[in-house]
Design a protein around this motif. Structure first.
Motif, PDB file in Angstrom:
ATOM      1  N   ASN A  50       0.868  -1.065  -0.039  1.00  0.00           N
ATOM      2  CA  ASN A  50      -0.007   0.002  -0.326  1.00  0.00           C
ATOM      3  C   ASN A  50       0.885   1.019  -0.023  1.00  0.00           C
ATOM      4  OD1 ASN A  50      -2.766  -1.468   0.640  1.00  0.00           O
ATOM      5  ND2 ASN A  50      -1.385  -2.156   2.221  1.00  0.00           N
ATOM      6  N   SER A  70      -4.040   1.054  -2.791  1.00  0.00           N
ATOM      7  CA  SER A  70      -4.111  -0.087  -2.041  1.00  0.00           C
ATOM      8  C   SER A  70      -4.048  -1.361  -2.674  1.00  0.00           C
ATOM      9  CB  SER A  70      -5.500  -0.211  -1.186  1.00  0.00           C
ATOM     10  OG  SER A  70      -6.433  -0.006  -2.163  1.00  0.00           O
ATOM     11  N   LEU A  98      -6.659  -2.063   1.948  1.00  0.00           N
ATOM     12  CA  LEU A  98      -6.958  -0.754   2.545  1.00  0.00           C
ATOM     13  C   LEU A  98      -7.578  -0.965   4.137  1.00  0.00           C
ATOM     14  CD1 LEU A  98      -7.963   2.206   2.410  1.00  0.00           C
ATOM     15  CD2 LEU A  98     -10.224   1.385   1.567  1.00  0.00           C
ATOM     16  N   ASN A 129      -9.158   6.669  -2.537  1.00  0.00           N
ATOM     17  CA  ASN A 129      -8.510   5.363  -2.608  1.00  0.00           C
ATOM     18  C   ASN A 129      -8.787   4.804  -3.980  1.00  0.00           C
ATOM     19  OD1 ASN A 129      -9.776   2.396  -1.756  1.00  0.00           O
ATOM     20  ND2 ASN A 129      -7.644   2.697  -1.602  1.00  0.00           N
ATOM     21  N   HIS A 146      -7.220   0.555  -5.822  1.00  0.00           N
ATOM     22  CA  HIS A 146      -6.201  -0.453  -5.904  1.00  0.00           C
ATOM     23  C   HIS A 146      -5.740  -0.392  -7.033  1.00  0.00           C
ATOM     24  CE1 HIS A 146      -9.064  -3.480  -7.941  1.00  0.00           C
ATOM     25  NE2 HIS A 146     -10.217  -2.687  -7.772  1.00  0.00           N
ATOM     26  N   TYR A 187       0.981   5.255   0.199  1.00  0.00           N
ATOM     27  CA  TYR A 187      -0.073   6.562   0.516  1.00  0.00           C
ATOM     28  C   TYR A 187       0.759   7.823   0.732  1.00  0.00           C
ATOM     29  CZ  TYR A 187       1.424   5.361   5.486  1.00  0.00           C
ATOM     30  OH  TYR A 187       1.981   5.218   6.500  1.00  0.00           O
TER      31      TYR A 187
END
Length: 355
Positions: free
Chosen positions: A51, A132, A143, A69, A71, A53
């Motif tokens: 992940n 994620s 997540l 968010n 994926h 961020y």
């Protein structure tokens, strides 16, 4: 960088992501590619397993937090593919490749949008972008694991293909293991308690059963028997028949309520696998929704599951692409959809973050 250049770079990033195998739990190389984007734009980032961020430059602890968010893992390509799933190429305005529609187009559009707002001051909300992992498998390191690390999230946009319309609610999911019992015996002998025959009435009950509460946005709870398994020899009557029941839960029920009802009323033994994938929604009057509606986008309730199920806050599912293309052979997204997606994401957030 102007929006057009940002869009071109986002499309190039999507092509790179498509070219890298990133099945659930195997996303380390796509995480590396996403890291490279943040390095290029000199945006500080962090990584937790696969992940990636980052927070906006002028993060202020006194302000609420908006999560962006999507994926970067994919399902495995199905056997009907006629094109190389890892060869990104554009034909007639369509960008082909595994994960292009679900959810690469959404992800790169949100990354570009975050980059657009990263260094802006005086926003009403802080922003955190999370690219994620393990969404397709609902795995433990996606997540859901990030929620233990991130500050409290007040509202979220989850990037999934919605044709850039506003999915203001999403059904939850409970999968049940069912067992219809009977008396095992030799097939040559009389048996008035044949588990397979007993299943006929049980299946009819599931086919006819209706949960009484109907959601204004999500409609009825949908209950479907999806798997049946019994027996291993032609001359043996099995002692039980195993069923799998898929229940898509509207926002009138919690998953626990659904489990309690079926456990009490179903004409066979039922046991839920998990109760963690609850339905999710955002108020129709939320400023984020109003900002999208003001741009002429429509709202609806989504029957499909996403990482919204992991969130505890109000959340909106929104992104370029069409959900009906997800997990299909020769998956694609229109380049124009990505261009429109970035433009609409930015405009919706301008209306929301400048309040």
């Amino acid at each position: 960088m102007d929006q057009q250049k940002l869009t071109e770079k986002a499309i190039a990033l999507l092509q790179e992501l498509i070219s890298i195998q990133s099945f659930s739990s195997e996303e380390d190389k796509t995480a590396d590619a996403i890291e490279a984007w943040f390095k290029e734009f000199e945006i500080p980032f962090k990584r937790e397993k696969n992940n990636v961020y980052a927070f906006n430059k002028y993060y202020d602890e006194s302000k609420p937090l908006l999560l962006l968010n999507s994926h970067h893992d994919t399902v495995k390509p199905n056997s009907a593919y006629t094109k190389d799933p890892f060869h990104p190429h554009i034909e007639d305005g369509k960008l082909f490749g595994l994960g292009s529609n679900d959810a690469g187009g959404c992800l790169v559009s949100l990354i570009a949008t975050f980059t657009h707002f990263y260094a802006q001051e005086n926003l009403s909300h802080n922003i955190v972008l999370v690219a994620s992992a393990e969404e397709e498998s609902s795995g433990p390191n996606g997540l859901n694991s990030m929620l233990l690390i991130l500050p409290k999230i007040d509202v979220a946009i989850v990037g999934e293909p919605t044709l850039m319309n506003l999915a203001i609610a999403e059904k939850g999911l409970v999968v049940f293991e069912g067992k219809v019992s009977g008396t095992p015996s030799h097939a040559a002998h009389p048996n008035d308690n044949n588990a397979i025959y007993n299943t006929i009435e049980v299946l009819q009950w599931f086919k006819d059963y209706k949960f009484p509460k109907v959601s204004e946005v999500l409609g009825e709870v949908k209950l479907t028997v999806t798997q049946i398994s019994a027996g291993n020899q032609h001359n043996v009557v099995p002692g039980h028949v195993d069923l799998v029941i898929d229940v898509r839960v509207n926002d009138c029920y919690s998953n626990k309520e659904i489990a309690d009802i079926l456990t009490a009323e179903a004409p066979c033994e039922v046991k839920p696998r998990s109760l963690r994938l609850n339905s999710s929604s955002i108020n129709k009057d939320h400023p984020l929704v109003k900002s999208g509606l003001a741009l002429g986008r429509s709202s609806y309730g989504s029957p499909t599951l996403s990482d919204q199920a992991a969130l505890y806050c109000q959340s909106l599912k929104l992104g370029p692409g069409d959900s009906t293309r997800s997990h299909s052979a020769d998956e694609f997204i229109y380049v124009a959809e990505i261009e429109e997606g970035i433009d609409l994401y930015i405009k919706i957030l301008q209306g929301f973050l400048k309040q």
